[in-house]
Scaffold this motif. Structure first.
Motif, PDB file in Angstrom:
ATOM      1  N   ILE A  44       0.823  -1.213   0.000  1.00  0.00           N
ATOM      2  CA  ILE A  44       0.000   0.000   0.000  1.00  0.00           C
ATOM      3  C   ILE A  44       0.857   1.263   0.000  1.00  0.00           C
ATOM      4  CG2 ILE A  44      -1.975  -1.112   1.100  1.00  0.00           C
ATOM      5  CD1 ILE A  44      -1.160   0.182   3.740  1.00  0.00           C
ATOM      6  N   ARG A  45       2.155   1.133   0.325  1.00  0.00           N
ATOM      7  CA  ARG A  45       3.054   2.284   0.272  1.00  0.00           C
ATOM      8  C   ARG A  45       3.817   2.378  -1.044  1.00  0.00           C
ATOM      9  NH1 ARG A  45       5.701   2.542   6.397  1.00  0.00           N
ATOM     10  NH2 ARG A  45       3.721   2.824   7.499  1.00  0.00           N
ATOM     11  N   HIS A  46       3.552   1.453  -1.942  1.00  0.00           N
ATOM     12  CA  HIS A  46       4.235   1.443  -3.240  1.00  0.00           C
ATOM     13  C   HIS A  46       3.795   2.663  -4.057  1.00  0.00           C
ATOM     14  CE1 HIS A  46       5.303   0.148  -7.327  1.00  0.00           C
ATOM     15  NE2 HIS A  46       6.127  -0.733  -6.765  1.00  0.00           N
ATOM     16  N   PRO A  47       4.712   3.304  -4.778  1.00  0.00           N
ATOM     17  CA  PRO A  47       4.338   4.486  -5.576  1.00  0.00           C
ATOM     18  C   PRO A  47       3.230   4.219  -6.584  1.00  0.00           C
ATOM     19  CG  PRO A  47       6.728   4.280  -5.442  1.00  0.00           C
ATOM     20  CD  PRO A  47       6.159   3.032  -4.836  1.00  0.00           C
ATOM     21  N   GLY A  48       3.109   2.968  -7.042  1.00  0.00           N
ATOM     22  CA  GLY A  48       2.090   2.657  -8.035  1.00  0.00           C
ATOM     23  C   GLY A  48       0.788   2.130  -7.449  1.00  0.00           C
ATOM     24  N   PHE A  49       0.663   2.152  -6.106  1.00  0.00           N
ATOM     25  CA  PHE A  49      -0.516   1.533  -5.491  1.00  0.00           C
ATOM     26  C   PHE A  49      -1.824   2.226  -5.883  1.00  0.00           C
ATOM     27  CE2 PHE A  49      -3.630   1.154  -2.019  1.00  0.00           C
ATOM     28  CZ  PHE A  49      -3.829  -0.218  -2.057  1.00  0.00           C
ATOM     29  N   MET A  50      -1.858   3.544  -5.887  1.00  0.00           N
ATOM     30  CA  MET A  50      -3.105   4.239  -6.202  1.00  0.00           C
ATOM     31  C   MET A  50      -3.540   3.972  -7.643  1.00  0.00           C
ATOM     32  SD  MET A  50      -4.394   5.528  -3.549  1.00  0.00           S
ATOM     33  CE  MET A  50      -5.695   6.396  -4.413  1.00  0.00           C
ATOM     34  N   GLU A  51      -2.582   3.880  -8.547  1.00  0.00           N
ATOM     35  CA  GLU A  51      -2.922   3.545  -9.936  1.00  0.00           C
ATOM     36  C   GLU A  51      -3.501   2.133 -10.012  1.00  0.00           C
ATOM     37  OE1 GLU A  51      -0.723   3.114 -14.322  1.00  0.00           O
ATOM     38  OE2 GLU A  51       0.353   3.961 -12.601  1.00  0.00           O
ATOM     39  N   PHE A  52      -2.890   1.224  -9.266  1.00  0.00           N
ATOM     40  CA  PHE A  52      -3.406  -0.155  -9.193  1.00  0.00           C
ATOM     41  C   PHE A  52      -4.811  -0.176  -8.582  1.00  0.00           C
ATOM     42  CE2 PHE A  52      -3.862  -3.323  -5.719  1.00  0.00           C
ATOM     43  CZ  PHE A  52      -4.185  -4.446  -6.468  1.00  0.00           C
ATOM     44  N   ALA A  53      -4.994   0.547  -7.455  1.00  0.00           N
ATOM     45  CA  ALA A  53      -6.286   0.571  -6.788  1.00  0.00           C
ATOM     46  C   ALA A  53      -7.356   1.155  -7.691  1.00  0.00           C
ATOM     47  CB  ALA A  53      -6.189   1.366  -5.487  1.00  0.00           C
ATOM     48  N   ASP A  54      -6.984   2.133  -8.491  1.00  0.00           N
ATOM     49  CA  ASP A  54      -7.933   2.721  -9.443  1.00  0.00           C
ATOM     50  C   ASP A  54      -8.299   1.703 -10.517  1.00  0.00           C
ATOM     51  OD1 ASP A  54      -9.536   4.647 -10.558  1.00  0.00           O
ATOM     52  OD2 ASP A  54      -7.902   5.777 -11.481  1.00  0.00           O
ATOM     53  N   ALA A  55      -7.314   0.952 -10.978  1.00  0.00           N
ATOM     54  CA  ALA A  55      -7.545  -0.009 -12.064  1.00  0.00           C
ATOM     55  C   ALA A  55      -8.483  -1.134 -11.653  1.00  0.00           C
ATOM     56  CB  ALA A  55      -6.211  -0.583 -12.541  1.00  0.00           C
ATOM     57  N   ILE A  56      -8.426  -1.566 -10.395  1.00  0.00           N
ATOM     58  CA  ILE A  56      -9.298  -2.672  -9.973  1.00  0.00           C
ATOM     59  C   ILE A  56     -10.588  -2.166  -9.316  1.00  0.00           C
ATOM     60  CG2 ILE A  56      -7.324  -4.209  -9.720  1.00  0.00           C
ATOM     61  CD1 ILE A  56      -7.733  -4.030  -6.669  1.00  0.00           C
ATOM     62  N   GLY A  57     -10.837  -0.865  -9.373  1.00  0.00           N
ATOM     63  CA  GLY A  57     -12.119  -0.324  -8.921  1.00  0.00           C
ATOM     64  C   GLY A  57     -12.169   0.105  -7.471  1.00  0.00           C
ATOM     65  N   MET A  58     -11.082  -0.027  -6.729  1.00  0.00           N
ATOM     66  CA  MET A  58     -11.113   0.343  -5.319  1.00  0.00           C
ATOM     67  C   MET A  58     -11.348   1.842  -5.130  1.00  0.00           C
ATOM     68  SD  MET A  58      -8.175  -1.848  -3.342  1.00  0.00           S
ATOM     69  CE  MET A  58      -8.528  -3.466  -2.664  1.00  0.00           C
ATOM     70  N   VAL A  59     -10.700   2.661  -5.940  1.00  0.00           N
ATOM     71  CA  VAL A  59     -10.830   4.108  -5.780  1.00  0.00           C
ATOM     72  C   VAL A  59     -12.280   4.532  -5.962  1.00  0.00           C
ATOM     73  CG1 VAL A  59     -10.185   6.350  -6.734  1.00  0.00           C
ATOM     74  CG2 VAL A  59      -8.437   4.583  -6.399  1.00  0.00           C
ATOM     75  N   ASP A  60     -12.936   3.956  -6.942  1.00  0.00           N
ATOM     76  CA  ASP A  60     -14.357   4.264  -7.153  1.00  0.00           C
ATOM     77  C   ASP A  60     -15.169   3.916  -5.907  1.00  0.00           C
ATOM     78  OD1 ASP A  60     -16.759   4.954  -8.538  1.00  0.00           O
ATOM     79  OD2 ASP A  60     -17.080   2.835  -8.996  1.00  0.00           O
ATOM     80  N   ALA A  61     -14.868   2.767  -5.306  1.00  0.00           N
ATOM     81  CA  ALA A  61     -15.579   2.365  -4.087  1.00  0.00           C
ATOM     82  C   ALA A  61     -15.290   3.331  -2.943  1.00  0.00           C
ATOM     83  CB  ALA A  61     -15.181   0.940  -3.697  1.00  0.00           C
ATOM     84  N   TRP A  62     -14.043   3.756  -2.802  1.00  0.00           N
ATOM     85  CA  TRP A  62     -13.693   4.693  -1.729  1.00  0.00           C
ATOM     86  C   TRP A  62     -14.377   6.038  -1.930  1.00  0.00           C
ATOM     87  CZ3 TRP A  62      -7.870   3.273  -2.521  1.00  0.00           C
ATOM     88  CH2 TRP A  62      -7.632   2.020  -1.946  1.00  0.00           C
ATOM     89  N   GLU A  63     -14.444   6.489  -3.163  1.00  0.00           N
ATOM     90  CA  GLU A  63     -15.084   7.778  -3.422  1.00  0.00           C
ATOM     91  C   GLU A  63     -16.574   7.734  -3.106  1.00  0.00           C
ATOM     92  OE1 GLU A  63     -13.964   8.423  -7.482  1.00  0.00           O
ATOM     93  OE2 GLU A  63     -12.139   9.533  -6.952  1.00  0.00           O
ATOM     94  N   ARG A  64     -17.163   6.566  -3.227  1.00  0.00           N
ATOM     95  CA  ARG A  64     -18.610   6.434  -2.969  1.00  0.00           C
ATOM     96  C   ARG A  64     -18.915   6.104  -1.515  1.00  0.00           C
ATOM     97  NH1 ARG A  64     -21.278   2.478  -7.204  1.00  0.00           N
ATOM     98  NH2 ARG A  64     -23.001   2.891  -5.798  1.00  0.00           N
ATOM     99  N   PHE A  65     -18.058   5.305  -0.870  1.00  0.00           N
ATOM    100  CA  PHE A  65     -18.378   4.788   0.463  1.00  0.00           C
ATOM    101  C   PHE A  65     -17.410   5.237   1.555  1.00  0.00           C
ATOM    102  CE2 PHE A  65     -20.300   1.727  -2.480  1.00  0.00           C
ATOM    103  CZ  PHE A  65     -21.587   1.653  -1.976  1.00  0.00           C
ATOM    104  N   GLY A  66     -16.441   6.065   1.218  1.00  0.00           N
ATOM    105  CA  GLY A  66     -15.489   6.531   2.215  1.00  0.00           C
ATOM    106  C   GLY A  66     -14.136   5.855   2.058  1.00  0.00           C
ATOM    107  N   TRP A  67     -13.077   6.604   2.398  1.00  0.00           N
ATOM    108  CA  TRP A  67     -11.713   6.132   2.196  1.00  0.00           C
ATOM    109  C   TRP A  67     -11.300   5.175   3.305  1.00  0.00           C
ATOM    110  CZ3 TRP A  67      -8.426   7.153  -1.947  1.00  0.00           C
ATOM    111  CH2 TRP A  67      -9.006   7.916  -2.958  1.00  0.00           C
ATOM    112  N   PRO A  68     -10.293   4.319   3.033  1.00  0.00           N
ATOM    113  CA  PRO A  68      -9.891   3.301   4.020  1.00  0.00           C
ATOM    114  C   PRO A  68      -9.223   3.916   5.234  1.00  0.00           C
ATOM    115  CG  PRO A  68      -8.394   3.285   2.136  1.00  0.00           C
ATOM    116  CD  PRO A  68      -9.515   4.213   1.778  1.00  0.00           C
ATOM    117  N   ASP A  69      -9.106   3.110   6.283  1.00  0.00           N
ATOM    118  CA  ASP A  69      -8.539   3.584   7.548  1.00  0.00           C
ATOM    119  C   ASP A  69      -7.131   4.151   7.370  1.00  0.00           C
ATOM    120  OD1 ASP A  69     -10.876   2.601   8.642  1.00  0.00           O
ATOM    121  OD2 ASP A  69      -9.972   0.728   9.330  1.00  0.00           O
ATOM    122  N   LEU A  70      -6.314   3.516   6.533  1.00  0.00           N
ATOM    123  CA  LEU A  70      -4.924   3.941   6.373  1.00  0.00           C
ATOM    124  C   LEU A  70      -4.741   5.020   5.314  1.00  0.00           C
ATOM    125  CD1 LEU A  70      -3.024   0.519   6.628  1.00  0.00           C
ATOM    126  CD2 LEU A  70      -3.442   2.211   8.415  1.00  0.00           C
TER     127      LEU A  70
END
Length: 694
Positions: free
Chosen positions: A660-686
């Motif tokens: 989760i600290r990898h420089p490419g993590f947010m791009e990866f999270a966006d690609a598998i749909g996590m970012v969309d989920a966070w934007e709709r339901f709230g961001w993760p604890d970390l």
């Protein structure tokens, strides 16, 4: 408590402290000192039942159980005279005594319990928080043991009162704004450390329906015992005030052949329902009994008789008679029977029961395939059988999740097709929505997956699998604090299902509760489940040597409980032992050279195994923080077996948190749909806010 209780407080002539040591104050604030302990207990009993009269004979038996009744009644008479005299010394005239009954004058009492309940019902969370923190975890009428009769009575009253408070808290937290609700939840946990039902009515009675004994003197396809258990379970699960043990745990415990008391203890229930079904030429005879889990004694029983046609065609006999009688025995109000689109075909119903029973046989080779066969046969007989479509969907998703397979995504898609069919036939099939939610993850649409999980919980909050899948979905997204109550609830419902303890361990590790994680993981291991998460918790705690040994010991499960990767031939014992020793050092030793060596092996396995996305590759990759491999695998394929590892991404210790600290993590999270989920339901604890925001 209704709102009228808040009004009488201003007119009250006595103020009682019920939580902790019982205490009475007069209007002038002076403490009423009662040297006679029984007099104090009489007053405490009346304060706990302020709106009811208490039978004098019952009161005498409760406080003087070792005396003959005439002596006990005489002692009570003197005790009441002393109590009334003592109260009058303080200007208090609230005790109403007749020849047969004792009570308090209406409106004379104000107490700490009223303060809390009135704050909850008046939608005043600030006052409720203050009242909760004031009472802390002190029990009602705290004190040393008095006698067995009174001790049992006060224990029951404490349980009922705590259940009532949990119900009020549940509703108050649900109504409160998010910030206040979170504070109220934390205050609730000051009293109830494991409080978890923060958005639904708390349960007064925890029940397990055991398999009924079946005695058949005719022979043939006789399924009524399973059918009655099924109907009882479904109806009881829909009643407010009842928490029903999951079928998976019941099936696991009942095979141990234990006593009823030990069975209740293992399942974490207060009551058991057992029974017997007999069939002969004259018809069907059914015996049912409600058993106290603490004592093993019978609380209620009944006998029913009739023809098999009467039992099958009119399941109303279960709802109208048996359920109502059980609710009366538990002092509950029966809810309307849950909507259930069942089949009217006896053959389809029998096949459905057989199929679902096979799906519960986790770890038995061929059980899922046989279960699917039974369920498909049932649907050939009655294609409109909604509940059977849901069971078939669950069979396919479980096959994909916990059996060796090279078709996991296709099996997930088939599960989704069956779930969609179930919902079309019966929109009340909450479990079907949760299965759709799992499939959405394979489509890189976790936002839709979480939406389906919440929809499932809305429709069927009493289903252990629904709780579990909502909790897991939140864990995959890194929302452990939000997930924890659902995961804990799933554990409560299915207390001997190891998979739930894996989720609980991960949830605790994600929020930094390492000791709780170790306890949950140890419980998982004690249940005979491979101790992967125990090794993980030991590593996080810093005990690398124990973690290495624990993981190495799991080698004995390979090919049985611990599934072998699909398409991979069996290893001999020597090769197996060497591999597990190498893996254990690589994952858990804490030595970078061991980690790098095993990371290289995982890369080779990913390139060569028939299923390059198998959990045997992705789980250790996550635990070792092999971020490139983790993101590569999940970017290419998420399926029901490997998505379970996502919940461990969010453990904030090295090396796990390297992903989760990898420089490419947010791009990866966006690609598998996590970012969309966070934007709709709230961001993760970390990641409390979008790190890409300027």
């Amino acid at each position: 408590m209704d709102r009228a209780k808040a009004k009488v407080a201003a007119q009250a002539s006595i103020t009682a402290t019920l939580f902790g040591e019982f205490r009475i104050e007069a209007l002038n604030g002076r403490i009423v000192s009662l040297s006679n302990r029984r007099a104090g207990l009489v007053l405490a009993i009346l304060c706990l039942e302020p709106e009811h009269t208490i039978d004098r004979e019952a009161l005498a038996r409760l406080l003087w159980p070792d005396r003959f009744l005439p002596q006990a009644k005489a002692s009570l008479r003197q005790c009441l005279l002393d109590l009334k005299r003592k109260l009058q010394e303080h200007g208090i005239d609230c005790l109403l005594v007749s020849r047969a009954e004792v009570s308090l004058a209406p409106g004379c009492l104000h107490c700490d319990l009223f303060d809390l309940e009135s704050a909850l019902c008046a939608e005043n969370p600030e006052a409720a928080i203050g009242a909760l923190l004031a009472i802390g975890n002190r029990p009602l009428v705290q004190g040393p043991s008095f006698n067995p009769a009174f001790d049992d009575w006060i224990t029951t009253r404490r349980e009922h009162m705590d259940a009532r408070l949990r119900a009020g808290l549940s509703e108050a937290i649900r109504r409160s704004p998010r910030a206040l609700g979170d504070r109220l939840l934390e205050a609730a946990r000051a009293r109830f450390p494991s409080y978890r039902t923060f958005n639904r009515v708390a349960h007064q009675a925890r029940i397990a329906v055991l398999p009924f004994q079946q005695i058949d003197n005719i022979g043939g396809n006789f399924f009524l015992a399973d059918g009655i258990v099924d109907e009882l379970s479904t109806r009881l699960a829909g009643i407010a005030g009842i928490a029903l043990a999951g079928r998976t745990s019941v099936a696991a415990v009942i095979d141990k052949g234990q006593t009823l008391i030990q069975t209740a203890y293992d399942l974490g229930v207060t009551y058991l329902i057992e029974g017997e079904v007999r069939r002969d030429e004259r018809g069907i005879a059914v015996r049912l009994a409600l058993i106290s889990g603490q004592s093993g004694t019978e609380v209620w029983s009944d006998r029913l008789s009739g023809s098999i046609e009467e039992f099958f065609e009119s399941r109303k006999v279960i709802g109208a008679n048996v359920i109502a009688a059980i609710c009366r025995a538990l002092d509950l109000t029966p809810s309307p029977a849950p909507s259930r689109r069942m089949t009217s075909d006896r053959e389809a119903y029998a096949l459905f029961l057989q199929g679902r029973a096979m799906i519960q046989k986790i770890g038995i080779e061929g059980a899922y395939a046989k279960g699917i066969q039974f369920l498909e046969q049932a649907l050939e007989v009655d294609p409109e059988f909604a509940e059977c479509w849901t069971a078939l969907a669950n069979a396919h998703i479980m096959t994909a999740a916990i059996t060796p397979s090279l078709e996991r995504v296709a099996q997930s898609a088939e599960a989704a097709r069956c779930a969609e069919r179930a919902i079309v036939l019966d929109p009340g099939q909450g479990h079907a929505f949760s299965i759709l939610g799992i499939h959405e993850w394979t489509r890189s649409n976790p936002a839709r997956g979480l939406e389906m999980a919440f929809e499932a919980y809305t429709r069927d909050p009493n289903d252990a699998d629904v709780c579990s899948r909502l909790g897991s979905c939140l864990l995959y997204l890194g929302k452990a604090r939000e997930a924890l109550p659902y995961v804990e609830e799933a554990v409560d419902r299915d207390p001997v299902y190891g998979r739930n303890y894996a989720m609980l361990t991960s949830a605790y590790l994600n929020v930094g509760e390492v000791d709780k994680a170790l306890a949950a993981a140890q419980r998982m291991a004690d249940l005979g489940t491979p101790a992967i998460w125990l090794a993980l918790a030991q590593m996080v705690s810093g005990d690398h040597e124990a973690a290495v040994n624990t993981h190495y010991d799991t080698r004995v499960f390979l090919g049985s409980t611990f599934m072998r990767p699909p398409g991979v031939p069996p290893m001999d014992d020597a090769a197996r032992d060497a591999y597990f020793a190498f893996a254990a050092r690589g994952i858990y030793s804490g030595k970078e050279e061991d980690r790098k060596a095993y990371c290289q092996m995982l890369e080779g396995l990913h390139a060569s195994m028939p299923d390059p996305y198998d959990s045997t590759i992705i789980f250790p990759a996550i635990f070792m923080g092999h971020s490139d491999l983790v993101m590569k695998i999940y970017s290419e394929c998420i399926h029901p077996a490997n998505m379970f590892g996502l919940m461990s991404l969010w453990i904030d210790v090295d090396p796990i948190n390297r992903t989760i600290r990898h420089p490419g993590f947010m791009e990866f999270a966006d690609a598998i749909g996590m970012v969309d989920a966070w934007e709709r339901f709230g961001w993760p604890d970390l990641i409390p806010i979008d790190p890409r925001t300027p």
